[in-house]
Scaffold this motif. Structure first.
Motif, PDB file in Angstrom:
ATOM      1  N   LEU A 167       0.842  -1.191   0.000  1.00 47.08           N
ATOM      2  CA  LEU A 167       0.000   0.000   0.000  1.00 47.08           C
ATOM      3  C   LEU A 167       0.880   1.245   0.000  1.00 47.08           C
ATOM      4  CD1 LEU A 167      -2.490  -1.065   2.844  1.00 47.08           C
ATOM      5  CD2 LEU A 167      -2.597  -1.641   0.401  1.00 47.08           C
ATOM      6  N   THR A 168       0.672   2.136  -0.950  1.00 49.26           N
ATOM      7  CA  THR A 168       1.456   3.366  -1.027  1.00 49.26           C
ATOM      8  C   THR A 168       0.545   4.537  -1.368  1.00 49.26           C
ATOM      9  OG1 THR A 168       1.974   3.108  -3.381  1.00 49.26           O
ATOM     10  CG2 THR A 168       3.516   2.105  -1.804  1.00 49.26           C
ATOM     11  N   GLY A 169       1.155   5.707  -1.516  1.00 55.08           N
ATOM     12  CA  GLY A 169       0.446   6.916  -1.927  1.00 55.08           C
ATOM     13  C   GLY A 169       1.372   7.794  -2.745  1.00 55.08           C
ATOM     14  N   HIS A 170       1.527   9.043  -2.314  1.00 54.50           N
ATOM     15  CA  HIS A 170       2.448  10.032  -2.878  1.00 54.50           C
ATOM     16  C   HIS A 170       1.922  10.659  -4.171  1.00 54.50           C
ATOM     17  CE1 HIS A 170       6.129  12.249  -3.026  1.00 54.50           C
ATOM     18  NE2 HIS A 170       6.537  11.687  -4.142  1.00 54.50           N
ATOM     19  N   LEU A 171       1.642   9.853  -5.180  1.00 56.45           N
ATOM     20  CA  LEU A 171       0.984  10.387  -6.365  1.00 56.45           C
ATOM     21  C   LEU A 171      -0.504  10.518  -6.063  1.00 56.45           C
ATOM     22  CD1 LEU A 171       2.605   8.539  -9.402  1.00 56.45           C
ATOM     23  CD2 LEU A 171       3.330  10.611  -8.235  1.00 56.45           C
ATOM     24  N   HIS A 172      -1.084  11.615  -6.494  1.00 55.19           N
ATOM     25  CA  HIS A 172      -2.487  11.885  -6.144  1.00 55.19           C
ATOM     26  C   HIS A 172      -3.408  11.226  -7.164  1.00 55.19           C
ATOM     27  CE1 HIS A 172      -0.780  15.708  -4.069  1.00 55.19           C
ATOM     28  NE2 HIS A 172      -0.448  14.586  -3.452  1.00 55.19           N
ATOM     29  N   ALA A 173      -3.448   9.920  -7.068  1.00 52.24           N
ATOM     30  CA  ALA A 173      -4.230   9.105  -7.994  1.00 52.24           C
ATOM     31  C   ALA A 173      -4.360   7.718  -7.381  1.00 52.24           C
ATOM     32  CB  ALA A 173      -3.555   9.034  -9.367  1.00 52.24           C
ATOM     33  N   TYR A 174      -5.079   6.852  -8.087  1.00 49.15           N
ATOM     34  CA  TYR A 174      -5.255   5.473  -7.655  1.00 49.15           C
ATOM     35  C   TYR A 174      -4.763   4.544  -8.751  1.00 49.15           C
ATOM     36  CZ  TYR A 174      -7.492   0.959  -7.051  1.00 49.15           C
ATOM     37  OH  TYR A 174      -7.719  -0.395  -6.941  1.00 49.15           O
ATOM     38  N   GLU A 175      -3.959   3.557  -8.362  1.00 50.89           N
ATOM     39  CA  GLU A 175      -3.510   2.542  -9.301  1.00 50.89           C
ATOM     40  C   GLU A 175      -3.451   1.185  -8.604  1.00 50.89           C
ATOM     41  OE1 GLU A 175       0.223   3.566 -11.090  1.00 50.89           O
ATOM     42  OE2 GLU A 175      -0.423   5.593 -11.630  1.00 50.89           O
ATOM     43  N   ARG A 176      -3.840   0.163  -9.322  1.00 50.65           N
ATOM     44  CA  ARG A 176      -3.658  -1.222  -8.872  1.00 50.65           C
ATOM     45  C   ARG A 176      -2.872  -1.967  -9.938  1.00 50.65           C
ATOM     46  NH1 ARG A 176      -6.655  -5.907  -9.987  1.00 50.65           N
ATOM     47  NH2 ARG A 176      -8.425  -4.672 -10.785  1.00 50.65           N
ATOM     48  N   THR A 177      -1.864  -2.700  -9.521  1.00 51.28           N
ATOM     49  CA  THR A 177      -1.086  -3.488 -10.469  1.00 51.28           C
ATOM     50  C   THR A 177      -1.516  -4.950 -10.414  1.00 51.28           C
ATOM     51  OG1 THR A 177       0.712  -4.238  -9.004  1.00 51.28           O
ATOM     52  CG2 THR A 177       0.905  -2.008  -9.957  1.00 51.28           C
ATOM     53  N   TYR A 178      -1.130  -5.691 -11.425  1.00 51.76           N
ATOM     54  CA  TYR A 178      -1.095  -7.145 -11.319  1.00 51.76           C
ATOM     55  C   TYR A 178       0.147  -7.497 -10.491  1.00 51.76           C
ATOM     56  CZ  TYR A 178      -4.478  -7.103 -15.155  1.00 51.76           C
ATOM     57  OH  TYR A 178      -5.589  -6.895 -15.918  1.00 51.76           O
ATOM     58  N   ASP A 195       4.047 -14.784  -8.631  1.00 52.44           N
ATOM     59  CA  ASP A 195       4.451 -14.908  -7.230  1.00 52.44           C
ATOM     60  C   ASP A 195       4.933 -13.587  -6.634  1.00 52.44           C
ATOM     61  OD1 ASP A 195       6.785 -14.693  -8.694  1.00 52.44           O
ATOM     62  OD2 ASP A 195       7.855 -16.259  -7.584  1.00 52.44           O
ATOM     63  N   ALA A 196       4.689 -12.486  -7.313  1.00 54.49           N
ATOM     64  CA  ALA A 196       5.159 -11.176  -6.872  1.00 54.49           C
ATOM     65  C   ALA A 196       4.055 -10.413  -6.131  1.00 54.49           C
ATOM     66  CB  ALA A 196       5.637 -10.369  -8.074  1.00 54.49           C
ATOM     67  N   PRO A 197       4.421  -9.347  -5.419  1.00 55.53           N
ATOM     68  CA  PRO A 197       3.408  -8.532  -4.737  1.00 55.53           C
ATOM     69  C   PRO A 197       2.508  -7.786  -5.721  1.00 55.53           C
ATOM     70  CG  PRO A 197       5.608  -8.143  -3.814  1.00 55.53           C
ATOM     71  CD  PRO A 197       5.794  -8.913  -5.076  1.00 55.53           C
ATOM     72  N   ILE A 198       1.327  -7.447  -5.246  1.00 57.49           N
ATOM     73  CA  ILE A 198       0.416  -6.549  -5.946  1.00 57.49           C
ATOM     74  C   ILE A 198       0.556  -5.174  -5.300  1.00 57.49           C
ATOM     75  CG2 ILE A 198      -2.031  -5.996  -6.304  1.00 57.49           C
ATOM     76  CD1 ILE A 198      -2.486  -9.087  -6.371  1.00 57.49           C
ATOM     77  N   TYR A 199       0.737  -4.151  -6.112  1.00 59.50           N
ATOM     78  CA  TYR A 199       0.944  -2.794  -5.604  1.00 59.50           C
ATOM     79  C   TYR A 199      -0.351  -2.000  -5.721  1.00 59.50           C
ATOM     80  CZ  TYR A 199       5.866  -3.940  -5.396  1.00 59.50           C
ATOM     81  OH  TYR A 199       7.063  -4.535  -5.076  1.00 59.50           O
ATOM     82  N   LEU A 200      -0.766  -1.428  -4.589  1.00 62.70           N
ATOM     83  CA  LEU A 200      -2.018  -0.687  -4.506  1.00 62.70           C
ATOM     84  C   LEU A 200      -1.694   0.747  -4.099  1.00 62.70           C
ATOM     85  CD1 LEU A 200      -3.871  -3.500  -2.555  1.00 62.70           C
ATOM     86  CD2 LEU A 200      -4.242  -2.924  -4.960  1.00 62.70           C
ATOM     87  N   MET A 201      -1.606   1.630  -5.071  1.00 65.97           N
ATOM     88  CA  MET A 201      -1.299   3.037  -4.809  1.00 65.97           C
ATOM     89  C   MET A 201      -2.602   3.804  -4.647  1.00 65.97           C
ATOM     90  SD  MET A 201       0.886   5.765  -7.073  1.00 65.97           S
ATOM     91  CE  MET A 201      -0.475   6.072  -8.207  1.00 65.97           C
ATOM     92  N   GLN A 202      -2.788   4.368  -3.453  1.00 66.05           N
ATOM     93  CA  GLN A 202      -4.035   5.079  -3.164  1.00 66.05           C
ATOM     94  C   GLN A 202      -3.679   6.424  -2.537  1.00 66.05           C
ATOM     95  OE1 GLN A 202      -6.703   6.787  -2.966  1.00 66.05           O
ATOM     96  NE2 GLN A 202      -7.131   6.245  -0.840  1.00 66.05           N
ATOM     97  N   SER A 224       1.858  -3.171 -19.176  1.00 60.61           N
ATOM     98  CA  SER A 224       1.021  -4.370 -19.094  1.00 60.61           C
ATOM     99  C   SER A 224       0.727  -4.784 -17.657  1.00 60.61           C
ATOM    100  CB  SER A 224       1.702  -5.527 -19.829  1.00 60.61           C
ATOM    101  OG  SER A 224       2.951  -5.834 -19.221  1.00 60.61           O
ATOM    102  N   TRP A 225       1.547  -4.310 -16.694  1.00 60.17           N
ATOM    103  CA  TRP A 225       1.319  -4.681 -15.302  1.00 60.17           C
ATOM    104  C   TRP A 225       0.265  -3.808 -14.615  1.00 60.17           C
ATOM    105  CZ3 TRP A 225       2.796  -0.195 -13.052  1.00 60.17           C
ATOM    106  CH2 TRP A 225       3.873   0.505 -13.601  1.00 60.17           C
ATOM    107  N   VAL A 226      -0.271  -2.801 -15.289  1.00 59.30           N
ATOM    108  CA  VAL A 226      -1.303  -1.937 -14.708  1.00 59.30           C
ATOM    109  C   VAL A 226      -2.666  -2.598 -14.874  1.00 59.30           C
ATOM    110  CG1 VAL A 226      -2.430   0.310 -14.774  1.00 59.30           C
ATOM    111  CG2 VAL A 226       0.032   0.138 -15.221  1.00 59.30           C
ATOM    112  N   ALA A 227      -3.356  -2.826 -13.759  1.00 60.80           N
ATOM    113  CA  ALA A 227      -4.678  -3.441 -13.794  1.00 60.80           C
ATOM    114  C   ALA A 227      -5.796  -2.412 -13.756  1.00 60.80           C
ATOM    115  CB  ALA A 227      -4.836  -4.405 -12.618  1.00 60.80           C
ATOM    116  N   SER A 228      -5.553  -1.272 -13.095  1.00 66.61           N
ATOM    117  CA  SER A 228      -6.591  -0.255 -12.973  1.00 66.61           C
ATOM    118  C   SER A 228      -5.936   1.072 -12.615  1.00 66.61           C
ATOM    119  CB  SER A 228      -7.610  -0.650 -11.891  1.00 66.61           C
ATOM    120  OG  SER A 228      -8.627   0.320 -11.776  1.00 66.61           O
TER     121      SER A 228
END
Length: 316
Positions: free
Chosen positions: A223-234, A244-251, A272-276
């Motif tokens: 879970l991270t932030g810093h950029l004023h947006a929302y992103e979820r990765t694969y 087998d890698a982490p999923i990054y959830l920038m909120q 390609s690793w950006v899910a949303s």
């Protein structure tokens, strides 16, 4: 406080028998091992009116008993060293923080005077027991079936930094988790490793060992932030989708005076690793099922409560 019973509501006041007086009566309910757990995930949320919708939604969810913990991953208040604004922010979130745990990590907007305001206003695990930095800058905690590793991605001069001592502690903490008892592991800190529109955004922290230590210890979510947006990765490692890698959830979209980042291009024009990806002001909810086997996630637009993204994962 010690010897608290699980699934029990306690009432309290703070103050003194002098001219300062007493607060109103507040309550909190202790951890219930037999229910699903909901964690509100925010970052980059300020004292100003841009966070009004997010704060109002979180207060309503707390009133309804639908939030157990808040995780605020840095940039807390945007006081930038001006203490009255920090007071304004804490007064604003008091109906939340007085009733559920409000877990924080430092962001770059807290760096002033060597994070003095942050260190003096928040009392996190590791300050009353062994573990972590001892001053709330990094520490770990466990709630339900999830072990959380709270990290510090900041330097005293407003640059990204993981110190060697922090990385050594993080590695030890993560490698010590008994995954039979606590199957899920979540890291949370301020600056992201992955940004859909900036391939270099996490380069410094990654080069300091930040990505490798999370990957080798099988961290599930970051879970991270810093950029004023929302992103979820694969699941991603070394800028490559990897199961087998982490999923990054920038909120970092929770609302502040600087506003949110601009619009995103269509997903097929992003890595390609950006899910949303979204830029609406909002908040996220991470939910652990009552049996601990499933984690679900959703990002909601503040004020409308429209679900803009959702996903779920099950432990095999």
């Amino acid at each position: 406080m010690t010897n608290l019973k699980p699934a029990t509501t306690y009432y309290y006041q703070v103050g003194a028998d002098d001219n300062s007086g007493w607060s109103e009566i507040y309550s909190f309910t202790t951890y219930d091992p037999n229910k699903e757990l909901n964690f509100a995930v925010i970052a980059d949320m300020a004292y100003d009116t841009n966070s009004d919708g997010t704060v109002a939604d979180l207060i309503k969810l707390v009133d309804e008993g639908q939030i157990d913990v808040v995780i605020h991953s840095g940039d807390i208040s945007y006081a930038d060293g001006y203490m009255p604004h920090f007071d304004d922010f804490l007064n604003k979130v008091q109906p939340i923080a007085a009733r559920v745990p409000y877990m924080v990590t430092p962001g770059n907007h807290e760096f002033g005077y060597n994070f003095t305001a942050y260190k003096s206003r928040f009392y996190m695990p590791g300050q009353i027991d062994e573990g972590g930095s001892g001053d709330g800058m990094y520490y770990s905690w466990t709630y339900g079936a999830i072990h959380f590793c709270a990290m510090n991605s900041e330097s005293p001069i407003d640059t990204p930094m993981f110190s060697e001592s922090e990385m050594a502690w993080v590695d030890h903490d993560l490698s010590s988790v008994n995954r039979d008892i606590t199957p899920w592991v979540v890291a949370h800190f301020h600056r992201p490793y992955y940004c859909a529109k900036d391939s270099e955004c996490g380069k410094i922290l990654i080069n300091q060992g930040g990505e490798e230590v999370l990957y080798k210890n099988d961290v599930d979510f970051v879970l991270t932030g810093h950029l004023h947006a929302y992103e979820r990765t694969y699941p991603v490692y070394n800028h490559t989708k990897q199961d087998d890698a982490p999923i990054y959830l920038m909120q970092g979209a929770s609302g502040n005076r600087e506003g949110n980042d601009g619009n995103y291009p269509p997903l097929d024009q992003l890595p390609s690793w950006v899910a949303s990806a979204h830029n609406e002001i909002g908040y996220a909810i991470l939910t652990q099922s009552a049996d601990g086997n499933e984690i679900s996630w959703k990002f909601l637009e503040s004020s409308t409560n429209t679900i803009l993204d959702s996903a779920s994962w099950t432990k095999k």
